[in-house]
Design a protein around this motif. Sequence first.
Motif, PDB file in Angstrom:
ATOM      1  N   GLY A 109       0.864  -1.173   0.000  1.00 16.58           N
ATOM      2  CA  GLY A 109       0.000   0.000   0.000  1.00 16.58           C
ATOM      3  C   GLY A 109       0.898   1.220   0.000  1.00 16.58           C
ATOM      4  O   GLY A 109       2.098   1.117   0.279  1.00 16.58           O
ATOM      5  N   VAL A 110       0.322   2.387  -0.298  1.00 15.29           N
ATOM      6  CA  VAL A 110       1.129   3.603  -0.424  1.00 15.29           C
ATOM      7  C   VAL A 110       0.578   4.685   0.486  1.00 15.29           C
ATOM      8  O   VAL A 110      -0.637   4.896   0.553  1.00 15.29           O
ATOM      9  N   LEU A 111       1.488   5.374   1.178  1.00 16.73           N
ATOM     10  CA  LEU A 111       1.128   6.550   1.981  1.00 16.73           C
ATOM     11  C   LEU A 111       1.712   7.766   1.270  1.00 16.73           C
ATOM     12  O   LEU A 111       2.866   7.735   0.846  1.00 16.73           O
ATOM     13  N   TYR A 112       0.916   8.834   1.149  1.00 13.59           N
ATOM     14  CA  TYR A 112       1.462  10.093   0.624  1.00 13.59           C
ATOM     15  C   TYR A 112       1.604  11.039   1.793  1.00 13.59           C
ATOM     16  O   TYR A 112       0.641  11.291   2.517  1.00 13.59           O
ATOM     17  N   ASP A 113       2.813  11.549   2.015  1.00 14.93           N
ATOM     18  CA  ASP A 113       3.058  12.371   3.190  1.00 14.93           C
ATOM     19  C   ASP A 113       4.080  13.460   2.848  1.00 14.93           C
ATOM     20  O   ASP A 113       5.223  13.132   2.490  1.00 14.93           O
ATOM     21  N   TYR A 128       5.818   9.896  -1.618  1.00 15.26           N
ATOM     22  CA  TYR A 128       5.052   8.649  -1.520  1.00 15.26           C
ATOM     23  C   TYR A 128       5.912   7.628  -0.779  1.00 15.26           C
ATOM     24  O   TYR A 128       7.119   7.546  -1.015  1.00 15.26           O
ATOM     25  N   TYR A 129       5.267   6.840   0.071  1.00 14.65           N
ATOM     26  CA  TYR A 129       5.954   5.744   0.764  1.00 14.65           C
ATOM     27  C   TYR A 129       5.237   4.447   0.430  1.00 14.65           C
ATOM     28  O   TYR A 129       4.035   4.322   0.655  1.00 14.65           O
ATOM     29  N   LEU A 130       5.982   3.527  -0.131  1.00 11.03           N
ATOM     30  CA  LEU A 130       5.423   2.215  -0.475  1.00 11.03           C
ATOM     31  C   LEU A 130       5.832   1.227   0.616  1.00 11.03           C
ATOM     32  O   LEU A 130       7.018   1.133   0.961  1.00 11.03           O
ATOM     33  N   PHE A 131       4.849   0.537   1.178  1.00 14.84           N
ATOM     34  CA  PHE A 131       5.114  -0.485   2.201  1.00 14.84           C
ATOM     35  C   PHE A 131       4.606  -1.815   1.683  1.00 14.84           C
ATOM     36  O   PHE A 131       3.507  -1.878   1.116  1.00 14.84           O
ATOM     37  N   ARG A 137      -0.013  -7.870   3.546  1.00 17.40           N
ATOM     38  CA  ARG A 137      -0.796  -6.715   3.110  1.00 17.40           C
ATOM     39  C   ARG A 137      -0.694  -5.495   4.045  1.00 17.40           C
ATOM     40  O   ARG A 137      -1.711  -4.896   4.424  1.00 17.40           O
ATOM     41  N   PRO A 138       0.524  -5.104   4.459  1.00 19.64           N
ATOM     42  CA  PRO A 138       0.647  -3.938   5.351  1.00 19.64           C
ATOM     43  C   PRO A 138       0.175  -2.642   4.688  1.00 19.64           C
ATOM     44  O   PRO A 138       0.420  -2.423   3.506  1.00 19.64           O
ATOM     45  N   LYS A 139      -0.504  -1.815   5.479  1.00 23.58           N
ATOM     46  CA  LYS A 139      -0.989  -0.509   5.003  1.00 23.58           C
ATOM     47  C   LYS A 139      -0.683   0.515   6.089  1.00 23.58           C
ATOM     48  O   LYS A 139      -0.963   0.263   7.264  1.00 23.58           O
ATOM     49  N   VAL A 140      -0.140   1.667   5.691  1.00 20.26           N
ATOM     50  CA  VAL A 140       0.222   2.698   6.669  1.00 20.26           C
ATOM     51  C   VAL A 140      -0.618   3.949   6.448  1.00 20.26           C
ATOM     52  O   VAL A 140      -0.803   4.376   5.300  1.00 20.26           O
ATOM     53  N   TYR A 195       2.457   7.607  12.710  1.00 22.96           N
ATOM     54  CA  TYR A 195       2.222   6.767  11.530  1.00 22.96           C
ATOM     55  C   TYR A 195       1.761   5.403  12.043  1.00 22.96           C
ATOM     56  O   TYR A 195       2.385   4.843  12.960  1.00 22.96           O
ATOM     57  N   VAL A 196       0.658   4.918  11.503  1.00 25.50           N
ATOM     58  CA  VAL A 196       0.053   3.692  12.015  1.00 25.50           C
ATOM     59  C   VAL A 196       0.012   2.641  10.912  1.00 25.50           C
ATOM     60  O   VAL A 196      -0.543   2.885   9.838  1.00 25.50           O
ATOM     61  N   MET A 197       0.627   1.506  11.179  1.00 20.86           N
ATOM     62  CA  MET A 197       0.669   0.414  10.201  1.00 20.86           C
ATOM     63  C   MET A 197      -0.264  -0.712  10.647  1.00 20.86           C
ATOM     64  O   MET A 197      -0.170  -1.183  11.785  1.00 20.86           O
ATOM     65  N   TRP A 198      -1.173  -1.101   9.736  1.00 18.88           N
ATOM     66  CA  TRP A 198      -2.022  -2.275   9.988  1.00 18.88           C
ATOM     67  C   TRP A 198      -1.624  -3.379   9.021  1.00 18.88           C
ATOM     68  O   TRP A 198      -1.210  -3.106   7.888  1.00 18.88           O
TER      69      TRP A 198
END
Length: 386
Positions: free
Chosen positions: A47-51, A55-58, A112-115, A124-127
């Motif tokens: 998943g991707v976080l935009y901050d 962009y951060y891909l995890f 399937r980690p998502k931040v 920052y919270v990762m599920w």
Amino acid sequence: MKKTYLAAALLALAAAAQAQPQKRTAFEPGKTWPDNKGTHLNAHGGGVLYDQGRYYLFGEHKIAGGKGNSAQVGVHCYSSTDLYNWTDEGIALTVAPAGSGSEIEQGSIIERPKVVFNQKTGKYVMWFHLELKGKGYEAARTAVAVSDRATGPYAYVKSYRPGVGQWPLGFQEAWKKPVPGEKDLKWWTPDWTKAVAEGLFIRRDFAPGQMARDMTVFVDDDGTAYNIHSSEDNLTLHVAELTPDYQGFTGRWNTIAPAGHNEAPALCKRNGKYYLITSGCTGWEPNAARSFVASSIWGPWTALENPATGPQANITYNSQSTYILPVAGRQDAFIFLADRWTPKNPIDGGYIWLPLSFEGDQPRLQWADRWDLGVFDAAKAKAAAN
Ligand code: DGJ
């Protein structure tokens, strides 16, 4: 002498140029995707976080060979400003040593980690989907880790079976008690499908909490976040509201597509409507994607068509959904992210990123060997001309 120096300098320059991966200017779905060090991206089910402009891909860090589908290293993070060129930011969540007894010890399953970023706490919270070591896919938990920095390190917090002692929204009084004979219903009959929709599995898991396998996290415009996961033996998706700090559940939850057998949920919001893309349940084998639309995240969700079109649409171009990425700063620009799994050598897994378009309410995908973000300008120009 001078000539020798010049030749050596030229050779060194040529070697440096070779070591430096070429700047990428397009997506090439399914091809090897080198990071800044020239190594194929290792962020599966991502998943991707935009901050703050990046962009951060995890994603799941996979290793070679059969053991590679379990978590041997952790969750890998990369960053990018243009989505084509990714810098290796290292392991954001590291597995605990084998034998440590930690829930995330080496050999557990982390998928399937998502931040997401929480404005209120600045964390920052990762599920992610967590399966305990040696227990196959039986634990069916969703787990959370937290960091002060996007790239980590993330500190493991805890795992959940959501919805302990909570009925979903709109669950009728009559459905709270078992129906005589329900256990003998055959899964291929309409009566069984009705029984699932009326809580057959929800009642079973009411006390221990609902199963949570393939998952995603979605943050709505008002800052409320939701964890959407495959539950009830992968029969039914559940959407569960997260607490304001995004680290737990409020207890408000609902079902999506009861008995529909959906995995790999990916969600986006467009013009006030929620769109969901999923896969069917065929393990690591690809199948036809599904899509749904709703005016509220709580439903009702309307089933639409397979969003994929053209050759190999029936197997989603040999891939399985993982995320829908809204492109920052562009209206109506979404990228569909999917995995091309290679379970015998998981580290080789490929990435299928394709532009997601809409025909009315219907999300659409079309294969492209090579494409860039310019497609969204072209789509906008076409829409304006019509
Ligand atoms: C399909 C899921 O979507 C994947 O994340 C993974 O759990 C595999 N099943 C395991 O077979």
